[in-house]
Design an enzyme around this catalytic site. Structure first.
Site, PDB file in Angstrom:
ATOM      1  N   HIS A 159       2.706  14.575 -17.074  1.00  0.00           N
ATOM      2  CA  HIS A 159       1.787  14.055 -18.280  1.00  0.00           C
ATOM      3  C   HIS A 159       2.461  13.442 -19.146  1.00  0.00           C
ATOM      4  CE1 HIS A 159      -0.989  17.120 -16.315  1.00  0.00           C
ATOM      5  NE2 HIS A 159       0.257  17.740 -16.133  1.00  0.00           N
ATOM      6  N   SER A 280      11.417 -13.818 -28.044  1.00  0.00           N
ATOM      7  CA  SER A 280      10.209 -14.054 -28.824  1.00  0.00           C
ATOM      8  C   SER A 280      10.352 -15.512 -29.627  1.00  0.00           C
ATOM      9  CB  SER A 280      10.027 -13.175 -29.833  1.00  0.00           C
ATOM     10  OG  SER A 280       8.983 -13.615 -30.940  1.00  0.00           O
ATOM     11  N   LYS A 286      14.065 -10.440 -30.765  1.00  0.00           N
ATOM     12  CA  LYS A 286      13.425  -9.511 -29.596  1.00  0.00           C
ATOM     13  C   LYS A 286      14.458 -10.062 -28.315  1.00  0.00           C
ATOM     14  CE  LYS A 286      10.185  -7.668 -29.344  1.00  0.00           C
ATOM     15  NZ  LYS A 286       8.925  -7.754 -29.549  1.00  0.00           N
ATOM     16  N   GLU A 293       6.474  -6.836 -17.350  1.00  0.00           N
ATOM     17  CA  GLU A 293       5.183  -6.699 -17.680  1.00  0.00           C
ATOM     18  C   GLU A 293       4.264  -7.496 -16.929  1.00  0.00           C
ATOM     19  OE1 GLU A 293       4.854  -7.412 -22.241  1.00  0.00           O
ATOM     20  OE2 GLU A 293       7.193  -7.563 -21.920  1.00  0.00           O
TER      21      GLU A 293
END
Ligand code: ARG
Length: 463
Positions: A159, A280, A286, A293
């Site tokens: 969970h 980025s 970044k 992803e």
């Protein structure tokens, strides 16, 4: 060959409508089947010769012509003309242009319907080995990483809440098992598809003495399919293949998701090498896990292919329908996407390190040893359901006191159960728990090592 010289167009009046031609063509995407189309044609021609439907000179001319065409395609000099509709027509037209009369005999007792059904099976049978090899490479990378972390600890989650301690190796080996089932699913798919539809013709076979056993044998199929009507429309293997890609994609998306989270500042569990991250355009600080992803995102592409494939098959009237031409769009899409995802996951796995000390420093949170404490009580004779309640109470006391279970004094333990003795402390703490795992396949160092040993032997074979 001019438009009017195409035998299959004699039946129709006028030049074909160009909008329609562009709409129905599949050459733009089925040209990648060229090798299999030629392989099938050679087997077919050899059989025609055996059956005295063509002469051995004609067979020789067909073989030479087809092999020249294959070389031209591979050299990039072959001119694809969408007016040929598909790879089957493109190759046949080129053959006739090259060798003349014998080329006009190649399509004897054959239709594009059984031809394409054969081509996709041949393509898929080979493509499955490519995907399986990539699954093996990813498994090898996971096992190699697991070997480095057989004792380093990691919280496991259910969970997405802290559950029990495991070693990093056990966590990594969990993915080896997941994708092994994908490997087997692809193997099964290859087994089921390996029957030859060639010789089924358009739908009802042929009045000519076509030897389907011979073509099946020479193409490495188990044998010919049993029913010509079924054979020209069966794309079950395409649905199955796309599903296998989809489930593999789901598995890869789970690793990706974990590692995106693990690489965040909040977790800091892993370090993905800079070469596998992106930056980025605006925020200079970044370092983003875009590759992961996209592995996660491309699951949508593969699921889309599966849904498309299933929908194409639904409620088609029996026999071949042109709807089936769309199968290739989605099968290729699923296959190309899964290949790319496997490649990038392999690179990411090879170039990631676990921040062992950082993870260990945070292991006090989340009462990872609570279940082991309940099991300690079981050994002391307390029924598990009672033990569960006792430890639940102790955890809530610790939460109030902001301490861990091993910070409690023996007297505090005793207020909840007289069964708890001084030896309890050797059962507490994530490292002691991991070492004490006794059941097969558990998350401890012993079990992880067993799995690693098993896989190191297994990964040297191709089963
Ligand atoms: N390009 C077609 C396909 O991929 C080949 C079969 C076409 N058959 C036909 N009779 N129009 O399915």
């Amino acid at each position: 060959m001019t438009q009017k010289e195409r035998s299959w167009e004699k039946r129709l009046a006028g030049e074909p409508n160009q909008v329609m031609m562009r709409f129905v063509e599949s050459l733009s995407f089925d040209q990648r089947l060229y090798k299999y189309d030629i392989q099938g044609s050679i087997a077919h021609a050899a059989m025609l010769c055996e059956q005295s439907l063509i002469t051995s000179d004609e067979l020789a001319a067909i073989k030479t012509g087809l092999s020249d065409i294959q070389q031209e395609i591979e050299a990039g000099t072959f001119v694809f003309d969408y007016k040929d509709e598909d790879i089957h027509m493109a190759i046949e037209s080129a053959l006739i242009a090259k060798i003349g009369a014998p080329g006009e005999k190649l399509h004897t007792g054959r239709s594009r319907n059984d031809q394409v059904a054969t081509d996709i099976r041949l393509w898929m049978r080979e493509q499955i080995t490519v995907i399986q090899d990539k699954i093996r490479l990813l498994q090898q990378a996971l096992v190699a990483q697991a070997e480095k972390y057989t004792t380093a600890l990691l919280p496991s989650y259910t969970h997405f809440q802290r559950a029990q301690p495991v070693v990093v190796a056990a966590y990594l080996m969990s993915f080896v098992e997941q994708i092994q089932r994908d490997f087997i699913r692809f193997q099964n798919c290859a087994g089921l598809l390996n029957w030859s539809p060639l010789g089924s013709g358009a739908i009802a076979g042929s009045t000519l003495p076509i030897d389907r056993d011979a073509t099946a044998r020479s193409l490495g199929f188990n044998g010919p399919t049993a029913n010509s009507i079924d054979s020209v429309s069966d794309r079950d293997f395409c649905a199955e293949f796309t599903f296998d890609c989809a489930l593999l994609s789901a598995h890869l998306s789970r690793i990706a998701e974990d590692w995106i989270i693990y690489s965040s500042s909040e977790f800091g569990f892993i370090h993905i090498d800079d070469t596998l991250c992106t930056c980025s355009s605006m925020m200079p600080q970044k370092k983003n896990p875009d590759a992961l992803e996209l592995v996660r995102g491309k699951t949508g592409t593969v699921y889309g292919a599966l849904m498309a494939m299933m929908t194409i098959l639904k409620a088609q009237p029996s026999g071949y329908n042109r709807d089936l031409q769309e199968d290739k769009v989605h099968v290729f899409q699923a296959s190309d996407t899964i290949e790319a995802c496997l490649d990038v996951m392999h690179a990411v796995v090879n170039n990631t390190t676990f921040n062992v000390e950082h993870i260990e420093a945070g292991l006090d949170a989340g009462f990872l040893d609570a279940t082991a404490l309940a099991e300690y009580l079981v050994i002391k004779g307390v029924p598990f359901r009672k033990a569960h309640g006792i430890v639940g109470t102790l955890v809530s006391q610790c939460e109030q006191a902001r301490c861990k279970l091993s910070d409690l004094g023996l007297d505090q333990f005793k207020t909840q159960s007289s069964a708890i003795d001084e030896d309890v402390y050797s059962y507490l703490g994530p490292a002691s728990v991991a070492k004490r795992y006794a059941s097969a396949g558990a998350g401890g160092p012993k079990q992880a090592q067993t799995q690693i040993d098993h896989w190191k032997t297994k990964l040297t074979t191709r089963n």
